[in-house]
Enzyme design. Sequence first.
Site, PDB file in Angstrom:
ATOM      1  N   ASP A  87      -2.131  29.533  -2.614  1.00 35.31           N
ATOM      2  CA  ASP A  87      -1.506  30.769  -2.165  1.00 35.31           C
ATOM      3  C   ASP A  87      -0.461  30.408  -1.120  1.00 35.31           C
ATOM      4  O   ASP A  87      -0.427  29.279  -0.614  1.00 35.31           O
ATOM      5  CB  ASP A  87      -2.571  31.715  -1.574  1.00 35.31           C
ATOM      6  CG  ASP A  87      -1.975  33.019  -1.078  1.00 35.31           C
ATOM      7  OD1 ASP A  87      -1.192  33.647  -1.821  1.00 35.31           O
ATOM      8  OD2 ASP A  87      -2.249  33.409   0.075  1.00 35.31           O
ATOM      9  N   SER A  88       0.334  31.397  -0.750  1.00 34.79           N
ATOM     10  CA  SER A  88       1.305  31.208   0.325  1.00 34.79           C
ATOM     11  C   SER A  88       0.617  30.995   1.675  1.00 34.79           C
ATOM     12  O   SER A  88       1.262  30.583   2.635  1.00 34.79           O
ATOM     13  CB  SER A  88       2.193  32.449   0.409  1.00 34.79           C
ATOM     14  OG  SER A  88       1.379  33.605   0.535  1.00 34.79           O
TER      15      SER A  88
ATOM     16  N   CYS B 207      -1.631  33.729  -5.630  1.00 33.36           N
ATOM     17  CA  CYS B 207      -0.551  34.510  -5.033  1.00 33.36           C
ATOM     18  C   CYS B 207       0.203  35.304  -6.100  1.00 33.36           C
ATOM     19  O   CYS B 207       0.717  34.732  -7.069  1.00 33.36           O
ATOM     20  CB  CYS B 207       0.403  33.546  -4.333  1.00 33.36           C
ATOM     21  SG  CYS B 207       1.782  34.354  -3.527  1.00 33.36           S
TER      22      CYS B 207
ATOM     23  N   GLU C   7      -3.423  40.781   8.342  1.00 34.27           N
ATOM     24  CA  GLU C   7      -3.547  39.516   9.084  1.00 34.27           C
ATOM     25  C   GLU C   7      -3.833  39.754  10.566  1.00 34.27           C
ATOM     26  O   GLU C   7      -4.370  38.894  11.242  1.00 34.27           O
ATOM     27  CB  GLU C   7      -2.297  38.655   8.877  1.00 34.27           C
ATOM     28  CG  GLU C   7      -2.219  38.183   7.436  1.00 34.27           C
ATOM     29  CD  GLU C   7      -1.297  37.010   7.190  1.00 34.27           C
ATOM     30  OE1 GLU C   7      -0.669  36.531   8.142  1.00 34.27           O
ATOM     31  OE2 GLU C   7      -1.218  36.586   6.015  1.00 34.27           O
TER      32      GLU C   7
ATOM     33  N   CYS D 139      -1.511  42.151  -4.703  1.00 35.95           N
ATOM     34  CA  CYS D 139      -1.253  41.257  -3.566  1.00 35.95           C
ATOM     35  C   CYS D 139      -2.595  40.767  -3.047  1.00 35.95           C
ATOM     36  O   CYS D 139      -3.567  41.518  -3.014  1.00 35.95           O
ATOM     37  CB  CYS D 139      -0.503  42.015  -2.471  1.00 35.95           C
ATOM     38  SG  CYS D 139      -0.270  41.083  -0.947  1.00 35.95           S
TER      39      CYS D 139
ATOM     40  N   HIS E  62      -3.752  40.301  -0.191  1.00 35.59           N
ATOM     41  CA  HIS E  62      -4.330  40.904   1.012  1.00 35.59           C
ATOM     42  C   HIS E  62      -4.969  42.276   0.774  1.00 35.59           C
ATOM     43  O   HIS E  62      -5.726  42.756   1.596  1.00 35.59           O
ATOM     44  CB  HIS E  62      -3.242  41.068   2.074  1.00 35.59           C
ATOM     45  CG  HIS E  62      -2.749  39.780   2.654  1.00 35.59           C
ATOM     46  ND1 HIS E  62      -2.265  38.750   1.883  1.00 35.59           N
ATOM     47  CD2 HIS E  62      -2.681  39.360   3.936  1.00 35.59           C
ATOM     48  CE1 HIS E  62      -1.896  37.753   2.673  1.00 35.59           C
ATOM     49  NE2 HIS E  62      -2.146  38.099   3.921  1.00 35.59           N
TER      50      HIS E  62
END
Length: 291
Positions: free
Chosen positions: A28-29, A91, A173, A205, A207
Amino acid sequence: MTAMTDDRSGLATPRPPTGDPRPIGVFDSGVGGLTVARALMDLLPDERIVYFGDTARGPYGPRDLDTVREFTAEIVGWLAAQDTKLVVAACNTATAAALEPSTSGPLNFDVPVVGVIRPAVDTAVRATRNGRVGVIGTVGTVQSGAYDLAVAEVGEDIKVFSQACPRFVELVEQGRTTDPEVLDVAADYLGPLVAAGVDTLILGCTHYPLLTGVLTYVMGSGVVLVSSAEETARRVFVDLVDRGALAHGEPVRAGHRFVASGAPASFAQLGARFLGPRLTAVDVERSGGRG
Ligand code: DGL
């Protein structure tokens, strides 16, 4: 196939295939892909995971898709060199940039790569009752049109309503998934999707699984939320079984490896929010090994 002795009869009986004990690569990023790693660990507790988080170069959402495509090629190459049997592009932005026909076409790799877009689309197309599907994701994912194209390929007469929600990544985050500002931001982003009458929403996404409460509240409980993390884990399960490549019976439950291109300490701290105590129990390695 190896033979083993059946203690009761003394006859040699076939033993099930031993499968493939090599690890699954996940990238993932940054830390968000740990939601996908977590879903994989829940379904496949005997699989070892090598996780790569590109924290030095993430987030990918605001970057141009050609750059994300190059990063993806480098990282998959690195994971293949770690002797992984399968790589999961956790991702969504990387999947949109490098695995879908929406951009310059999917890249070819030396290792099988599963992205997060197709599994979620397949489920959403089956789930919708009114043929109106919402997709939320990063700016890169939404601008790529990857979800729209994938839905058009799988489901006839389904309308897609996409919405980029860039602030969600930053809020998650920061550990903010319940406060009034989060609700306001969500109401702003999702208003057009509510107005469009979508009955199914793809969380496109990494998140967003952490925002399921807010999303349900704003969209209404009648809207089916499809998590690309969970759908992808199920796809990986089926894929490994089909290829006889499960690592069943291997004593690997604690053998995961986490590698970050940025500072290991911040990866571990932030990652614990996504993965829980399972991450704090292991070391995070620093690596320039992204290509
Ligand atoms: N991992 C990204 C995705 O799923 C979200 C974070 C980022 O922008 O890099 O698209």
